[in-house]
Design a protein around this motif. Structure first.
Motif, mmCIF file in Angstrom:
data_model
loop_
_atom_site.group_PDB
_atom_site.id
_atom_site.type_symbol
_atom_site.label_atom_id
_atom_site.label_comp_id
_atom_site.label_asym_id
_atom_site.label_seq_id
_atom_site.Cartn_x
_atom_site.Cartn_y
_atom_site.Cartn_z
ATOM 1 N N UNK A 1 0.807 -1.218 0.000
ATOM 2 C CA UNK A 1 0.000 0.000 0.000
ATOM 3 C C UNK A 1 0.843 1.273 0.000
ATOM 4 N N UNK A 2 2.120 1.170 0.347
ATOM 5 C CA UNK A 2 2.956 2.371 0.392
ATOM 6 C C UNK A 2 2.992 3.080 -0.958
ATOM 7 N N UNK A 3 3.124 2.308 -2.034
ATOM 8 C CA UNK A 3 3.203 2.928 -3.360
ATOM 9 C C UNK A 3 1.895 3.587 -3.750
ATOM 10 N N UNK A 4 0.765 3.072 -3.219
ATOM 11 C CA UNK A 4 -0.531 3.671 -3.535
ATOM 12 C C UNK A 4 -0.757 4.977 -2.789
ATOM 13 N N UNK A 5 -0.018 5.177 -1.706
ATOM 14 C CA UNK A 5 -0.220 6.367 -0.873
ATOM 15 C C UNK A 5 0.799 7.468 -1.137
ATOM 16 N N UNK A 6 1.766 7.226 -2.009
ATOM 17 C CA UNK A 6 2.894 8.154 -2.100
ATOM 18 C C UNK A 6 2.491 9.552 -2.568
ATOM 19 N N UNK A 7 1.321 9.700 -3.231
ATOM 20 C CA UNK A 7 0.874 11.011 -3.679
ATOM 21 C C UNK A 7 -0.178 11.624 -2.751
#
Length: 517
Positions: free
Chosen positions: A84-90
């Motif tokens: 989920x980290x990559x989905x939250x980066x923005x």
């Protein structure tokens, strides 16, 4: 939502206070959010304070930022949630106060982005490792003026920069609690330990790896200007180094000490720490038993302000080959020891000795407010069978090896179920406030095992635990999904956590906030 529905018109801050009283009741909060537009914002503010990462990821991408703005605590409690980290980066998390990152496993060439979590309101940062993040330390130093909890199970960087870390420790003056976890076994340098020991604003320090004697000698040989305001300290040391620690940390009032051996008398070495109110000692001596001497008992008696005491060996359950032995310690000596600790309220004294039920009964008279009694031994409970006022009116936790009744032999006509029922009757009558019942010998003793099972039925609830429990480090706290929201009382140790052996269902009894109950 139907605006024509008649609902009470209250100021948003009043509605928020009302919804806070049902925090954790997700169904109720979801229903409240659907009542009206007026209720929607305060209800979702409470509902989305600490959601699981999957909840935010399940929303349409265009709606995530709206709810991310409401999040104050975000804990990634499993490796699988790393995705989920990559989905939250923005996304932006402007209200985020606490972030807990489990071990991160990313695909090749992927980067760990943490900048969106590191916000000015951040107060607690916990990292379990698995993937390096070289810029996190600098951002925590410059962008988080409120940061007071730092829990690093592993270093943030692939190669530790000692000067960079020490600069962070010097400049981030808001820090109150620091933990270096087991991943620092080969990374914790003398210079870092020396820097940590001189931080004036530090109140709690947990260092999980065993410290080497040479490191302790170099850092603590001059005790001046060490641990000035430290209250809570958790260290693992060889016994030869305990005296140096005691001289440097004499103002500490809560000590969790794990001794790597028993070659030197740990209790005698701790005598300079006269402010101790909470003392837990675990011996990691796996080759032979530990001798608890009369000199040790005298040293223990010097801590007259002690309220909480735990002494045991490091084991997963009862270990008969490396116990703490004190065959000389009988009822009279035990009474003398307890009388020297007049403020004691929680006792876990897992020492093989010769005390009888008489000593436990005497403890109830000299320490009527005691709420935890955890001892080794098989005790005959017949003396408690006589109807009297409760022996322990305040006791919440009671643990022994096993219960017994005098005169019950193989030839006795009393059946096992009848014996078990009688023991339970005695316990319920004499320990009316009991919440935890434990028998160290339950796996080897049929009576103990049967009492545990029937006791759970009699009190109409699940059995609490079968093992003694002790302190847990800070990093464990935020990973446990059931601990964080509990506001009851920790009856085992009067601290916020239990360490290593406890099962998750135990934690329903434990207070993490210490709200002054």
């Amino acid at each position: 939502m139907d605006d024509n529905v008649h609902t009470p018109h209250l100021p948003p801050e009043i509605l928020l206070s009302i919804f806070q009283t049902i925090e954790g009741h997700h169904t109720c909060l979801r229903s409240a959010a659907l009542v009206s537009k007026e209720w929607f914002d305060p209800a979702t503010d409470v509902l989305w304070r600490d959601p699981p990462p999957a909840a935010l990821a399940s929303l349409p991408a265009r709606r995530r930022q709206f709810y991310a703005t409401k999040i104050t605590e975000l804990y990634f409690r499993s490796v699988d949630e790393s995705k989920y980290h990559s989905q939250y980066k923005n996304l932006k998390f402007p209200r985020l106060k606490c972030i807990g990152l489990d071990v991160v496993r990313l695909r090749k060439n992927q980067k760990l982005h943490l900048g969106h979590y590191i916000q000015p309101r951040l107060e607690s940062f916990s990292y379990w490792g698995g993937h390096p993040c070289e810029d996190a330390l600098e951002r925590l130093e410059t962008e988080c003026p409120r940061l007071h909890d730092l829990h690093l199970v592993e270093p943030l960087e692939l190669e530790l920069d000692v000067e960079k870390l020490n600069k962070f420790l010097r400049n981030r003056t808001s820090l109150r609690n620091i933990e270096f976890g087991r991943g620092w076994t080969y990374s914790l340098q003398n210079e870092v330990l020396a820097q940590v020991s001189t931080i004036d604003h530090l109140e709690r320090l947990d260092i999980v790896p065993f410290l080497r004697p040479a490191m302790v000698q170099e850092v603590f040989s001059d005790p001046s200007n060490k641990f000035k305001n430290l209250r809570i300290l958790h260290l693992r040391l060889p016994s030869v180094s305990v005296a140096l620690l005691a001289a440097a940390a004499d103002s500490v009032d809560t000590l969790f000490l794990e001794a790597g051996d028993s070659e030197n008398d740990v209790l005698q070495a701790l005598e300079p720490m006269t402010h101790l109110r909470h003392l837990e000692i675990e011996y990691h001596n796996l080759h032979r038993g530990v001798d608890f001497s009369e000199e040790s008992m005298k040293s223990l008696g010097t801590f007259q302000d002690l309220e909480i005491l735990l002494i045991r060996t490091w084991t997963r359950g009862r270990a008969y080959f490396n116990n703490i032995n004190a065959a000389w310690l009988g009822d009279e000596q035990f009474d003398s020891l307890m009388s020297s600790l007049p403020k004691l309220k929680s006792l876990a004294f897992q020492v093989e000795c010769s005390i009888t039920l008489k000593a436990i009964t005497s403890l109830s008279k000299t320490h009527p407010e005691i709420y935890c009694c955890d001892l080794y031994g098989v005790f005959d409970l017949d003396d408690w069978a006589i109807p009297t006022e409760p022996i322990f009116p305040q006791l919440r936790r009671f643990a022994i090896d096993a219960p017994n009744l005098r005169g019950r032999t193989r030839a006795s006509t009393t059946s096992l179920p009848a014996k078990v029922d009688r023991i339970i009757d005695i316990i319920l009558r004499q320990l009316p406030m009991l919440e935890q019942l434990g028998f160290h010998d339950f796996e080897r003793n049929v009576v103990a095992d049967q009492v545990l099972e029937k006791y759970a039925v009699r009190i109409d609830g699940a059995f609490n635990e079968k093992q003694a429990t002790t302190h847990r480090p800070w990093s464990w706290m935020v990973k446990n999904p059931r601990v964080k929201s509990r506001k009851s009382v920790d009856h085992a140790n009067d601290m916020e956590l239990i360490r290593r052996n406890g099962l998750s269902h135990v934690f329903d009894m434990y207070d993490l906030g210490r709200d002054g109950d």
